[in-house]
Write a protein that holds these residues in place. Structure first.
Motif, PDB file in Angstrom:
ATOM      1  N   VAL A 338       0.811  -1.166  -0.021  1.00 19.00           N
ATOM      2  CA  VAL A 338       0.105  -0.078  -0.142  1.00 19.00           C
ATOM      3  C   VAL A 338       0.949   1.178  -0.109  1.00 19.00           C
ATOM      4  O   VAL A 338       0.933   1.891   1.263  1.00 19.00           O
ATOM      5  CB  VAL A 338      -1.257  -0.037   1.293  1.00 19.00           C
ATOM      6  CG1 VAL A 338      -2.061   1.178   1.277  1.00 19.00           C
ATOM      7  CG2 VAL A 338      -1.768  -1.432   1.264  1.00 19.00           C
ATOM      8  N   PRO A 339       1.439   1.522  -1.254  1.00 20.63           N
ATOM      9  CA  PRO A 339       2.360   2.648  -1.108  1.00 20.63           C
ATOM     10  C   PRO A 339       1.582   4.020  -1.179  1.00 20.63           C
ATOM     11  O   PRO A 339       0.657   4.106  -2.012  1.00 20.63           O
ATOM     12  CB  PRO A 339       3.122   2.304  -2.661  1.00 20.63           C
ATOM     13  CG  PRO A 339       2.289   1.568  -3.242  1.00 20.63           C
ATOM     14  CD  PRO A 339       1.465   0.682  -2.372  1.00 20.63           C
ATOM     15  N   ALA A 340       2.524   4.674  -0.835  1.00 22.39           N
ATOM     16  CA  ALA A 340       1.832   6.336  -0.885  1.00 22.39           C
ATOM     17  C   ALA A 340       2.111   6.865  -2.403  1.00 22.39           C
ATOM     18  O   ALA A 340       2.806   6.414  -3.225  1.00 22.39           O
ATOM     19  CB  ALA A 340       2.721   7.243  -0.083  1.00 22.39           C
ATOM     20  N   GLY A 341       0.898   7.771  -2.606  1.00 22.97           N
ATOM     21  CA  GLY A 341       0.954   8.235  -4.050  1.00 22.97           C
ATOM     22  C   GLY A 341       1.549   9.706  -4.035  1.00 22.97           C
ATOM     23  O   GLY A 341       2.172   9.713  -3.042  1.00 22.97           O
ATOM     24  N   THR A 342       1.552  10.257  -5.335  1.00 29.80           N
ATOM     25  CA  THR A 342       2.461  11.340  -5.280  1.00 29.80           C
ATOM     26  C   THR A 342       1.372  12.660  -5.562  1.00 29.80           C
ATOM     27  O   THR A 342       2.021  13.855  -5.619  1.00 29.80           O
ATOM     28  CB  THR A 342       3.307  11.330  -6.459  1.00 29.80           C
ATOM     29  OG1 THR A 342       2.571  11.054  -7.677  1.00 29.80           O
ATOM     30  CG2 THR A 342       4.222  10.214  -6.351  1.00 29.80           C
ATOM     31  N   THR A 343       0.071  12.470  -5.645  1.00 30.50           N
ATOM     32  CA  THR A 343      -0.664  13.741  -5.823  1.00 30.50           C
ATOM     33  C   THR A 343      -0.792  14.510  -4.617  1.00 30.50           C
ATOM     34  O   THR A 343      -1.096  13.822  -3.596  1.00 30.50           O
ATOM     35  CB  THR A 343      -1.983  13.405  -6.423  1.00 30.50           C
ATOM     36  OG1 THR A 343      -1.635  12.522  -7.642  1.00 30.50           O
ATOM     37  CG2 THR A 343      -3.060  14.508  -6.539  1.00 30.50           C
ATOM     38  N   VAL A 344      -0.898  15.796  -4.700  1.00 24.43           N
ATOM     39  CA  VAL A 344      -1.079  16.581  -3.288  1.00 24.43           C
ATOM     40  C   VAL A 344      -2.197  17.574  -3.520  1.00 24.43           C
ATOM     41  O   VAL A 344      -2.553  18.167  -4.840  1.00 24.43           O
ATOM     42  CB  VAL A 344       0.213  17.640  -3.151  1.00 24.43           C
ATOM     43  CG1 VAL A 344      -0.070  18.450  -1.975  1.00 24.43           C
ATOM     44  CG2 VAL A 344       1.205  16.833  -2.918  1.00 24.43           C
ATOM     45  N   LEU A 345      -3.223  17.215  -2.791  1.00 24.98           N
ATOM     46  CA  LEU A 345      -4.514  18.099  -2.700  1.00 24.98           C
ATOM     47  C   LEU A 345      -4.199  19.594  -2.256  1.00 24.98           C
ATOM     48  O   LEU A 345      -3.508  19.752  -1.501  1.00 24.98           O
ATOM     49  CB  LEU A 345      -5.642  17.244  -1.830  1.00 24.98           C
ATOM     50  CG  LEU A 345      -5.973  16.218  -2.141  1.00 24.98           C
ATOM     51  CD1 LEU A 345      -7.074  15.685  -1.269  1.00 24.98           C
ATOM     52  CD2 LEU A 345      -6.946  16.168  -3.745  1.00 24.98           C
ATOM     53  N   ALA A 346      -5.118  20.379  -3.013  1.00 27.83           N
ATOM     54  CA  ALA A 346      -4.964  21.941  -2.648  1.00 27.83           C
ATOM     55  C   ALA A 346      -5.508  21.969  -1.219  1.00 27.83           C
ATOM     56  O   ALA A 346      -6.586  21.253  -0.830  1.00 27.83           O
ATOM     57  CB  ALA A 346      -5.718  22.640  -3.458  1.00 27.83           C
ATOM     58  N   LYS A 347      -5.009  22.839  -0.370  1.00 30.65           N
ATOM     59  CA  LYS A 347      -5.298  23.095   0.830  1.00 30.65           C
ATOM     60  C   LYS A 347      -6.408  24.292   0.957  1.00 30.65           C
ATOM     61  O   LYS A 347      -6.311  25.215   0.130  1.00 30.65           O
ATOM     62  CB  LYS A 347      -4.288  23.476   2.027  1.00 30.65           C
ATOM     63  CG  LYS A 347      -3.285  22.482   1.948  1.00 30.65           C
ATOM     64  CD  LYS A 347      -3.951  21.201   2.759  1.00 30.65           C
ATOM     65  CE  LYS A 347      -2.719  20.116   2.811  1.00 30.65           C
ATOM     66  NZ  LYS A 347      -2.993  18.924   3.647  1.00 30.65           N
ATOM     67  N   PRO A 348      -7.573  24.360   1.637  1.00 29.31           N
ATOM     68  CA  PRO A 348      -7.710  23.239   2.478  1.00 29.31           C
ATOM     69  C   PRO A 348      -8.608  22.258   2.007  1.00 29.31           C
ATOM     70  O   PRO A 348      -9.353  22.394   0.831  1.00 29.31           O
ATOM     71  CB  PRO A 348      -8.856  24.021   3.653  1.00 29.31           C
ATOM     72  CG  PRO A 348      -9.338  25.009   3.124  1.00 29.31           C
ATOM     73  CD  PRO A 348      -8.243  25.491   1.661  1.00 29.31           C
ATOM     74  N   VAL A 349      -8.611  20.680   2.435  1.00 28.64           N
ATOM     75  CA  VAL A 349      -9.013  19.770   1.925  1.00 28.64           C
ATOM     76  C   VAL A 349     -10.345  19.991   2.137  1.00 28.64           C
ATOM     77  O   VAL A 349     -10.872  20.112   3.497  1.00 28.64           O
ATOM     78  CB  VAL A 349      -8.527  18.415   2.356  1.00 28.64           C
ATOM     79  CG1 VAL A 349      -9.424  17.392   1.867  1.00 28.64           C
ATOM     80  CG2 VAL A 349      -7.176  18.330   2.058  1.00 28.64           C
ATOM     81  N   GLN A 350     -11.512  19.934   1.161  1.00 29.11           N
ATOM     82  CA  GLN A 350     -12.709  19.895   1.356  1.00 29.11           C
ATOM     83  C   GLN A 350     -13.394  18.900   2.150  1.00 29.11           C
ATOM     84  O   GLN A 350     -14.263  18.931   3.053  1.00 29.11           O
ATOM     85  CB  GLN A 350     -13.667  20.215   0.156  1.00 29.11           C
ATOM     86  CG  GLN A 350     -13.120  21.190  -0.811  1.00 29.11           C
ATOM     87  CD  GLN A 350     -13.056  22.637  -0.060  1.00 29.11           C
ATOM     88  OE1 GLN A 350     -14.597  23.010   0.589  1.00 29.11           O
ATOM     89  NE2 GLN A 350     -12.133  23.369  -0.034  1.00 29.11           N
ATOM     90  N   GLY A 351     -13.026  17.674   1.871  1.00 26.70           N
ATOM     91  CA  GLY A 351     -13.539  16.318   2.584  1.00 26.70           C
ATOM     92  C   GLY A 351     -14.642  15.605   1.958  1.00 26.70           C
ATOM     93  O   GLY A 351     -15.283  14.690   2.575  1.00 26.70           O
ATOM     94  N   ARG A 352     -14.788  15.607   0.793  1.00 24.80           N
ATOM     95  CA  ARG A 352     -15.886  14.804   0.173  1.00 24.80           C
ATOM     96  C   ARG A 352     -15.332  13.525  -0.108  1.00 24.80           C
ATOM     97  O   ARG A 352     -14.375  13.260  -0.732  1.00 24.80           O
ATOM     98  CB  ARG A 352     -16.239  15.340  -1.267  1.00 24.80           C
ATOM     99  CG  ARG A 352     -17.029  14.558  -2.081  1.00 24.80           C
ATOM    100  CD  ARG A 352     -17.509  15.205  -3.503  1.00 24.80           C
ATOM    101  NE  ARG A 352     -18.463  14.338  -4.400  1.00 24.80           N
ATOM    102  CZ  ARG A 352     -19.667  14.238  -4.290  1.00 24.80           C
ATOM    103  NH1 ARG A 352     -20.390  14.990  -3.678  1.00 24.80           N
ATOM    104  NH2 ARG A 352     -20.078  13.411  -5.149  1.00 24.80           N
ATOM    105  N   ILE A 353     -15.957  12.537   0.346  1.00 21.72           N
ATOM    106  CA  ILE A 353     -15.594  10.927   0.189  1.00 21.72           C
ATOM    107  C   ILE A 353     -16.618  10.366  -0.868  1.00 21.72           C
ATOM    108  O   ILE A 353     -17.891  10.643  -0.582  1.00 21.72           O
ATOM    109  CB  ILE A 353     -15.543  10.334   1.561  1.00 21.72           C
ATOM    110  CG1 ILE A 353     -14.680  10.983   2.316  1.00 21.72           C
ATOM    111  CG2 ILE A 353     -15.199   8.773   1.187  1.00 21.72           C
ATOM    112  CD1 ILE A 353     -14.745  10.493   3.914  1.00 21.72           C
ATOM    113  N   GLU A 354     -16.005   9.679  -1.745  1.00 24.47           N
ATOM    114  CA  GLU A 354     -16.889   8.997  -2.757  1.00 24.47           C
ATOM    115  C   GLU A 354     -16.283   7.554  -3.039  1.00 24.47           C
ATOM    116  O   GLU A 354     -15.271   7.439  -3.134  1.00 24.47           O
ATOM    117  CB  GLU A 354     -17.174   9.559  -3.926  1.00 24.47           C
ATOM    118  CG  GLU A 354     -18.119   9.011  -4.878  1.00 24.47           C
ATOM    119  CD  GLU A 354     -18.182   9.955  -6.096  1.00 24.47           C
ATOM    120  OE1 GLU A 354     -19.006   9.593  -7.200  1.00 24.47           O
ATOM    121  OE2 GLU A 354     -17.839  11.173  -6.314  1.00 24.47           O
ATOM    122  N   LEU A 355     -17.178   6.470  -2.844  1.00 23.12           N
ATOM    123  CA  LEU A 355     -16.750   5.047  -3.082  1.00 23.12           C
ATOM    124  C   LEU A 355     -17.548   4.563  -4.146  1.00 23.12           C
ATOM    125  O   LEU A 355     -18.999   4.859  -4.196  1.00 23.12           O
ATOM    126  CB  LEU A 355     -17.102   4.119  -1.800  1.00 23.12           C
ATOM    127  CG  LEU A 355     -16.059   4.434  -0.685  1.00 23.12           C
ATOM    128  CD1 LEU A 355     -16.507   5.376   0.074  1.00 23.12           C
ATOM    129  CD2 LEU A 355     -16.086   3.053   0.276  1.00 23.12           C
TER     130      LEU A 355
END
Length: 599
Positions: A338-355
């Motif tokens: 389970v390696p880390a990715g490289t993409t960085v989210l813009a701050k502040p993170v909004q927090g929307r979760i979708e499965l």
């Protein structure tokens, strides 16, 4: 699990990994060489002194120095001997410092590297093996390697140098004596190789046994309350004794095989020493060898062969170090799945979760979650409920990316969480587990664990929000009160409130709660719920709950059944639907009992 290839020797792999220590190693070998040369010279000086006494003015020393007086010749020898001893002592000191520094440096770096790798391995790896086994590798195995580098490696080099230097003296003096004096060495070398092959599986068993013992001790100490509650002390003592006996037996077998090598070495030494004593003595009597040189060769034979009695000890250290190194490198070879990715989210993170279409399970077992679709809009509080085994905690593990799904995607703010670096994903989340862990330290330290730069005022505010302030103020030292390892000095409810304070202090974009109030009373739970409604007003909250009363005010409640969404909606909607949620609600509120016919 990846392993080190059979063709790659563990110590050779270590040499390749730790290039930074090669210069120190070369310096250590150089100082050991100087020390060994200085160690051999006194035997030569003894022979020269005997030559002076026997031959007088015609001695070798007299001819070299051009000194006629035997007293002066002996004085020169004494002066040279003092210089040699000073060089030997100084080089021994420097060599010891270099070797021990090398051993400590490699030990430190390897332990930190192995620990860091272990903590980045996925949760399923840790859950599939006893923690004591990992602890044995990080502690005992690294210590065994350090002992070999500190004692065994210098001994091997010193023995090799001893054979080369003494062999050179014999070669210059008498090829016949060289042949007979060195005859035992091939016997010892062959015997060493035979014993090495015999010892290798024995020390593998020793390492397995010590791992089992460490695991048993670690598990029992962690479960001491259960042992006491079930009066199992005698049974557990006997179990530990059995595991310890297995370790002792494995060690005894290895030691017995290693010790059997010493008599073989002694017999070989006896043969070589006897040859030098007799053949050299007969050469002197025939006038073919000088008395002084004969004295040198007799001393040199002992100098050559006697250190070989330590071969068994060195071999023992080598095999232990080799087996330990193999285990350490095997741990380092375990892939991070389970390696880390490289993409960085813009701050502040909004927090929307979708499965979307998520399917997940453990190891090679069946799916626990099946084709799950679930959306949590930013800033809303959603609850996950269902019977035991429905997949609630598994879903949280996927969101936190402790595991990856077998199929489907999980997105945070529209980005697949597999592409996110850890700071964007877990750095924007706070998690309160069902099984709360407290570190040894103060209450304030534990609250501030996820945000070490927090001020005391911020720590106290988080404790207030988690309804923990009252019990903290009641302790002897307040926020500076010491929390024992795993928080053993606290009740389950107190630990949960501190864990909740720790999560709230982080001011996360996503708050993940797994039965976060299961161990508190109803009054405290109500206080926490009031605080949570305020604390989560600006963040997304994903809550797993058994007690439905704790989530009745959630924006949406998702009801899981066997890993699938059975229904979802607000509390009122689900009660009106009279489905699975309504049935659970009736059971918990006691309404079911009222509907049942009397006996």
């Amino acid at each position: 699990m990846n392993v080190i290839p059979a063709a790659e020797q563990p110590l050779r792999s270590l040499w390749k990994r730790h290039r930074v220590y090669r210069r120190r190693f070369i310096l250590a070998v150089t100082m050991s060489t100087i020390n060994k040369v200085a160690d051999v010279v006194p035997e030569l000086l003894i022979g020269a002194a005997v030559d002076v006494v026997v031959r007088g003015d015609a001695s070798f020393v007299g001819e070299i120095l051009g000194v006629e007086s035997r007293y002066s010749q002996l004085g020169w020898l004494a002066a040279i001997n003092v210089v040699v001893w000073i060089i030997e002592s100084a080089s021994q000191y420097v060599a010891d410092v270099l070797w021990r520094g090398l051993a400590q440096g490699v030990e430190h770096d390897l332990r930190v590297e192995a620990y860091d790798h272990a903590q980045h391995l996925d949760m399923s790896w840790h859950e599939s093996r006893p923690s004591g086994s990992t602890l044995a590798t990080l502690n005992d195995d690294v210590n065994q390697l350090e002992r070999f580098l500190d004692i065994g490696a210098p001994a091997i080099i010193q023995t090799f140098l001893n054979v080369v230097l003494v062999g050179a003296v014999f070669a210059l003096s008498s090829w016949t004596l060289l042949l007979f004096a060195f005859t035992p060495i091939p016997v010892i070398v062959v015997g060493s190789l035979v014993f090495q092959r015999r010892l290798e599986p024995l020390y593998d068993r020793v390492r397995e046994a010590v791992s089992d013992l460490s695991s048993a001790l670690s598990a029992n100490l962690a479960g001491i309350a259960t042992i006491k509650a079930f009066t199992a002390e005698d049974r557990e003592r006997d179990r530990i004794a059995a595991v310890s006996t297995a370790y002792r037996t494995a060690n005894t077998d290895a030691i017995r095989s290693s010790a059997a090598f010493v008599p073989l070495v002694r017999m070989a030494i006896l043969a070589g020493f006897t040859c030098t004593l007799l053949l050299g003595g007969w050469a002197v009597l025939r006038g073919d060898l000088e008395v002084g040189l004969y004295s040198v060769l007799v001393f040199m034979t002992q100098r050559l062969l006697w250190p070989l009695t330590d071969v068994a000890t060195v071999l023992d250290l080598y095999q232990r170090g080799r087996a330990s190194t193999q285990r350490i490198l095997t741990l380092l070879a375990v892939p991070i799945t389970v390696p880390a990715g490289t993409t960085v989210l813009a701050k502040p993170v909004q927090g929307r979760i979708e499965l979307r279409g998520v399917r997940a399970g453990y190891a090679d077992g069946p799916d626990v979650i099946h084709d799950l679709d679930l959306v949590v809009p930013a800033g809303e509080t959603h609850a996950i409920v269902g019977t035991t085994g429905a997949g609630k905690s598994t879903l949280l593990r996927l969101v936190l990316r402790f595991d990856d799904p077998r199929a489907g995607t999980i997105e945070l703010d529209g980005t697949d969480i597999r592409d996110l670096d850890w700071d964007s994903l877990r750095g924007s989340m706070a998690y309160v587990a069902q099984d709360v862990y407290m570190f040894a330290g103060t209450i304030a330290d534990n609250i501030a664990y996820g945000r070490p730069d927090a001020t005391r005022a911020e720590i106290e505010a988080a404790a207030e929000a988690a309804a923990a302030r009252d019990f903290i103020d009641a302790t002897a030292d307040g926020f500076d009160s010491w929390v024992g390892e795993r928080g053993v000095t606290l009740s389950g409810g107190q630990r949960q409130r501190l864990a909740l304070a720790r999560a709230l202090l982080r001011e996360p974009s996503v708050l993940v709660l797994d039965e976060a109030t299961s161990a508190v009373d109803n009054e405290t739970e109500a206080a926490i719920q009031r605080s949570l409604r305020v604390a989560t007003a600006g963040c997304t909250a994903l809550v797993v709950a058994h007690r439905l009363s704790t989530v009745r005010h959630a924006h949406r409640i998702w009801v899981l059944d066997a890993g699938r969404v059975a229904e979802s909606g607000t509390h009122d909607d689900l009660i009106a639907a009279d489905g699975a949620y309504a049935a659970l609600w009736r059971v918990q509120t006691g309404e079911l009992a009222l509907d049942e016919p009397s006996a």
